[in-house]
Design an enzyme around this catalytic site. Structure first.
Site, short mmCIF file in Angstrom:
data_model
loop_
_atom_site.label_atom_id
_atom_site.label_comp_id
_atom_site.label_asym_id
_atom_site.label_seq_id
_atom_site.Cartn_x
_atom_site.Cartn_y
_atom_site.Cartn_z
N ILE A 19 11.92 -11.16 -0.11
CA ILE A 19 12.78 -10.89 -1.10
C ILE A 19 13.03 -9.19 -0.77
O ILE A 19 14.34 -8.75 -1.01
CB ILE A 19 12.05 -10.89 -2.73
CG1 ILE A 19 11.99 -12.30 -2.73
CG2 ILE A 19 13.08 -10.28 -3.90
CD1 ILE A 19 13.04 -13.26 -2.98
N PHE A 20 11.99 -8.29 -0.54
CA PHE A 20 12.26 -7.06 -0.44
C PHE A 20 11.20 -6.58 0.68
O PHE A 20 9.93 -6.94 0.54
CB PHE A 20 11.96 -6.48 -1.81
CG PHE A 20 11.58 -4.88 -1.75
CD1 PHE A 20 12.87 -4.16 -1.46
CD2 PHE A 20 10.63 -4.40 -1.81
CE1 PHE A 20 12.89 -2.60 -1.49
CE2 PHE A 20 10.49 -2.68 -1.67
CZ PHE A 20 11.61 -2.19 -1.57
N GLU A 43 5.52 -15.28 -6.89
CA GLU A 43 5.87 -14.27 -6.33
C GLU A 43 4.73 -13.41 -6.09
O GLU A 43 3.91 -13.12 -6.61
CB GLU A 43 6.47 -13.54 -7.87
CG GLU A 43 7.66 -14.25 -8.11
CD GLU A 43 8.40 -13.52 -9.54
OE1 GLU A 43 7.83 -12.60 -10.16
OE2 GLU A 43 9.30 -14.09 -9.67
N GLU A 97 -8.17 11.07 3.03
CA GLU A 97 -7.64 11.14 1.91
C GLU A 97 -8.37 12.17 0.98
O GLU A 97 -7.77 12.93 0.28
CB GLU A 97 -7.43 9.63 0.94
CG GLU A 97 -6.37 8.86 1.38
CD GLU A 97 -4.94 9.25 1.19
OE1 GLU A 97 -4.63 10.09 0.08
OE2 GLU A 97 -4.10 8.94 1.90
N GLU A 101 -6.15 15.34 -0.40
CA GLU A 101 -6.10 15.67 -1.52
C GLU A 101 -6.77 16.82 -2.31
O GLU A 101 -6.54 17.17 -3.46
CB GLU A 101 -6.08 14.09 -2.36
CG GLU A 101 -5.22 13.31 -2.07
CD GLU A 101 -5.07 12.00 -2.84
OE1 GLU A 101 -5.94 11.88 -3.96
OE2 GLU A 101 -4.09 11.18 -2.66
N SER A 118 -5.12 -6.88 -8.22
CA SER A 118 -4.40 -7.54 -8.89
C SER A 118 -4.25 -8.94 -8.21
O SER A 118 -2.86 -9.13 -7.82
CB SER A 118 -2.87 -6.76 -9.45
OG SER A 118 -3.38 -5.72 -10.07
N PRO A 119 -5.05 -9.76 -8.19
CA PRO A 119 -5.17 -10.91 -7.06
C PRO A 119 -4.09 -11.71 -7.70
O PRO A 119 -3.66 -13.09 -7.06
CB PRO A 119 -6.59 -11.54 -7.29
CG PRO A 119 -7.09 -10.62 -8.36
CD PRO A 119 -6.65 -9.59 -8.62
N GLU A 124 -3.42 -6.52 -2.49
CA GLU A 124 -3.88 -5.47 -2.24
C GLU A 124 -5.27 -5.25 -2.15
O GLU A 124 -5.91 -5.72 -3.44
CB GLU A 124 -3.48 -4.06 -3.00
CG GLU A 124 -4.15 -3.12 -2.75
CD GLU A 124 -3.48 -1.81 -3.79
OE1 GLU A 124 -3.55 -0.65 -3.57
OE2 GLU A 124 -2.98 -2.15 -4.87
N GLU A 143 3.85 15.53 1.33
CA GLU A 143 4.91 16.25 0.80
C GLU A 143 5.59 15.89 -0.41
O GLU A 143 6.23 16.74 -1.18
CB GLU A 143 6.03 16.45 1.95
CG GLU A 143 6.73 15.24 2.35
CD GLU A 143 7.70 15.40 3.62
OE1 GLU A 143 8.67 14.53 3.66
OE2 GLU A 143 7.49 16.04 4.41
#
Length: 187
Positions: A19-20, A43, A97, A101, A118-119, A124, A143
């Protein structure tokens, strides 16, 4: 109750419709065959994975950054974190990181846990580390990152959670790991 059949609930992918395709995530719709033979659609957000760092200073303060989170339309206080680059080792990403940061480096990182954020709709995975033996350096955020560094006590972290200033899973998990560490001496 543990199932002896690991494929008992498996959903077999019949087709995938992209889809994206974005810079960070992609979205696809899969048509699947359910265990009972019926079909359904899923989805799915594909994500390269991420890292987060619980960094405690010598005076027992947790390093956090405040930044604006567009999906929430508000600022949040979070532990240092970021996405994995393609093929990047999570341990290396966590060191990168932390320094980008906060400006802090660490002598070592210890893996606390890896978990899916968020399975129900995304793949992720987030790798949470504890940074040990911190030394201060110079922050160098991306940036498009606008951050404010803060070093907070456990009591401040708990208050931020009550106030909703800390409300993301990785930072809440880090605060609870910190509480366990203070109580038991281990994470």
């Amino acid at each position: 109750m543990h199932s002896s059949n690991p494929k008992k609930f498996e959903e077999v992918t019949l087709s995938t419709e992209p889809i994206f395709q974005g810079k960070i995530i992609s979205l696809q719709v899969d048509t699947v065959q359910l265990p009972n033979g019926a079909t359904a659609t899923r989805e799915i957000v594909k994500h390269p994975g991420a890292v987060a760092v619980l960094a405690l200073t010598e005076d027992e303060r947790m390093l956090v950054v405040e930044q604006y989170r567009k999906p929430l339309e508000k600022s949040q206080v979070e532990i240092p974190a970021g996405k994995l680059d393609a093929g990047e080792n999570p341990l290396d990403a966590a060191k990168r990181e932390l320094e980008e940061e906060t400006g802090y480096r660490c002598a070592s990182l210890r893996h606390i846990s890896s978990f899916y954020t968020s399975p129900g709709f995304a793949d992720e995975i987030l790798h949470l580390y504890a940074a040990e033996q911190l030394s201060k350096g110079e922050a160098n955020p991306d940036e498009d990152e606008f951050l404010e560094l803060e070093a907070i006590t456990l009591e401040q972290a708990q208050a931020y959670m009550r106030e909703g200033r800390i409300s993301d899973a990785k930072t809440i998990m880090a605060v609870y790991a910190w509480q366990v560490y203070k109580l038991t001496g281990t994470i």
